[in-house]
Motif scaffolding. Structure first.
Motif, PDB file in Angstrom:
ATOM      1  N   ARG A  27       0.840  -1.208   0.000  1.00 20.34           N
ATOM      2  CA  ARG A  27       0.000   0.000   0.000  1.00 20.34           C
ATOM      3  C   ARG A  27       0.871   1.252   0.000  1.00 20.34           C
ATOM      4  O   ARG A  27       0.654   2.180  -0.800  1.00 20.34           O
ATOM      5  N   VAL A  28       1.852   1.274   0.885  1.00 21.64           N
ATOM      6  CA  VAL A  28       2.731   2.447   0.979  1.00 21.64           C
ATOM      7  C   VAL A  28       3.559   2.593  -0.288  1.00 21.64           C
ATOM      8  O   VAL A  28       3.780   3.716  -0.777  1.00 21.64           O
ATOM      9  N   ALA A  29       4.012   1.479  -0.853  1.00 15.05           N
ATOM     10  CA  ALA A  29       4.798   1.532  -2.086  1.00 15.05           C
ATOM     11  C   ALA A  29       3.963   2.096  -3.235  1.00 15.05           C
ATOM     12  O   ALA A  29       4.447   2.919  -4.022  1.00 15.05           O
ATOM     13  N   ASP A  30       2.710   1.657  -3.331  1.00 13.38           N
ATOM     14  CA  ASP A  30       1.837   2.179  -4.389  1.00 13.38           C
ATOM     15  C   ASP A  30       1.611   3.677  -4.221  1.00 13.38           C
ATOM     16  O   ASP A  30       1.604   4.434  -5.198  1.00 13.38           O
ATOM     17  N   GLU A  31       1.411   4.117  -2.991  1.00 13.18           N
ATOM     18  CA  GLU A  31       1.213   5.544  -2.730  1.00 13.18           C
ATOM     19  C   GLU A  31       2.482   6.333  -3.089  1.00 13.18           C
ATOM     20  O   GLU A  31       2.407   7.423  -3.663  1.00 13.18           O
ATOM     21  N   SER A  32       3.637   5.782  -2.741  1.00 16.78           N
ATOM     22  CA  SER A  32       4.902   6.445  -3.039  1.00 16.78           C
ATOM     23  C   SER A  32       5.121   6.535  -4.544  1.00 16.78           C
ATOM     24  O   SER A  32       5.541   7.578  -5.064  1.00 16.78           O
ATOM     25  N   GLN A  33       4.815   5.436  -5.244  1.00 19.13           N
ATOM     26  CA  GLN A  33       4.982   5.424  -6.692  1.00 19.13           C
ATOM     27  C   GLN A  33       4.053   6.421  -7.368  1.00 19.13           C
ATOM     28  O   GLN A  33       4.445   7.133  -8.291  1.00 19.13           O
ATOM     29  N   ALA A  34       2.810   6.521  -6.875  1.00 12.90           N
ATOM     30  CA  ALA A  34       1.853   7.485  -7.426  1.00 12.90           C
ATOM     31  C   ALA A  34       2.301   8.918  -7.144  1.00 12.90           C
ATOM     32  O   ALA A  34       2.168   9.801  -7.994  1.00 12.90           O
ATOM     33  N   MET A  35       2.843   9.151  -5.957  1.00 13.25           N
ATOM     34  CA  MET A  35       3.312  10.482  -5.583  1.00 13.25           C
ATOM     35  C   MET A  35       4.475  10.926  -6.479  1.00 13.25           C
ATOM     36  O   MET A  35       4.499  12.059  -6.974  1.00 13.25           O
ATOM     37  N   VAL A  36       5.421  10.019  -6.704  1.00 11.70           N
ATOM     38  CA  VAL A  36       6.551  10.334  -7.585  1.00 11.70           C
ATOM     39  C   VAL A  36       6.049  10.574  -9.011  1.00 11.70           C
ATOM     40  O   VAL A  36       6.506  11.494  -9.696  1.00 11.70           O
TER      41      VAL A  36
END
Length: 228
Positions: A27-36
């Motif tokens: 979940r956190v990785a997906d959020e980080s990837q979307a943010m970048v």
């Protein structure tokens, strides 16, 4: 009590904890990837907006601005490589949960996604700084465009008037051909300035360069032969 050993977790408890932790990591990785991705999208939009401002023959420093933008091309290559790698690692877990995953399946993926989340922190810091720099560049180009407009208009009008006056001077007018050479050179310089192709040094003022051209045109007009 102190010294009492903690009960050993069963395999099922360890597995449930690993699955829960891995689900949160995804979940956190997906959020980080979307943010970048959003940050890179913002950079891309600003790049295109700046490209639309320059190269229109209005005197903005096209050459130097494009060189500055080109320095960031390596970031795009890195972003695309990382996106491909992320999608490759994420693909096996799309459309399925982690409820049936075994520890041996989770471990290598969890290590990658944890490292990915950590790597996004400095990337976002750099992108945030870059976005700020691009905003400043946009603002300075807008301000420069507004200040150049009137002096460019005057300079082009003066060049046209000088060419007209020189054309009306008789072929035998003293110094006419030398003045034509000077005026042609000034016209070439003005076209180069308009196209933004001049190499400026630190501290140079584009407005001052236009004023120099305007002054030189005035000097040529003053030197023109006058009829008696």
């Amino acid at each position: 009590m102190w010294g009492r050993k903690r009960p050993k977790q069963s395999h099922e408890e360890t597995l449930a904890e690993a699955r829960s932790s891995f689900a949160e990591t995804l979940r956190v990785a997906d959020e980080s990837q979307a943010m970048v991705g959003r940050a890179f999208g913002a950079v891309d939009r600003m790049h295109r907006e700046i490209e639309e401002m320059i190269g229109r023959g209005e005197g903005l420093p096209t050459k130097s601005v494009r060189a500055r933008l080109a320095e960031q091309e390596a970031l795009w290559d890195e972003f695309h490589r990382e996106t491909v790698a992320y999608d490759d690692k994420r693909h096996p877990w799309r459309g399925r949960g982690v409820e049936d995953a075994e520890l041996a399946q989770i471990a290598p993926y969890r290590e990658y996604f944890v490292a990915y989340v950590e790597s996004c922190v400095p990337v976002m810091e750099h992108l945030t700084e870059l976005i700020g720099d691009l905003r400043e560049l946009q603002a300075s180009l807008t301000e420069l465009s507004e200040s150049l407009a009137p002096i460019r208009e005057r300079t082009h009008a003066a060049l046209a008037a000088a060419a007209h006056e020189l054309a009306w001077a008789g072929p035998s007018a003293q110094g006419k051909f030398a003045l034509e050479v000077r005026l042609n050179a000034v016209g070439d310089r003005l076209r180069e300035l308009d196209a933004g192709l001049v190499d400026f040094s630190a501290g140079d003022s584009i407005t001052a360069w236009y004023r120099d051209v305007e002054t030189e045109i005035a000097e040529i007009r003053d030197a023109m032969p006058r009829s008696a």
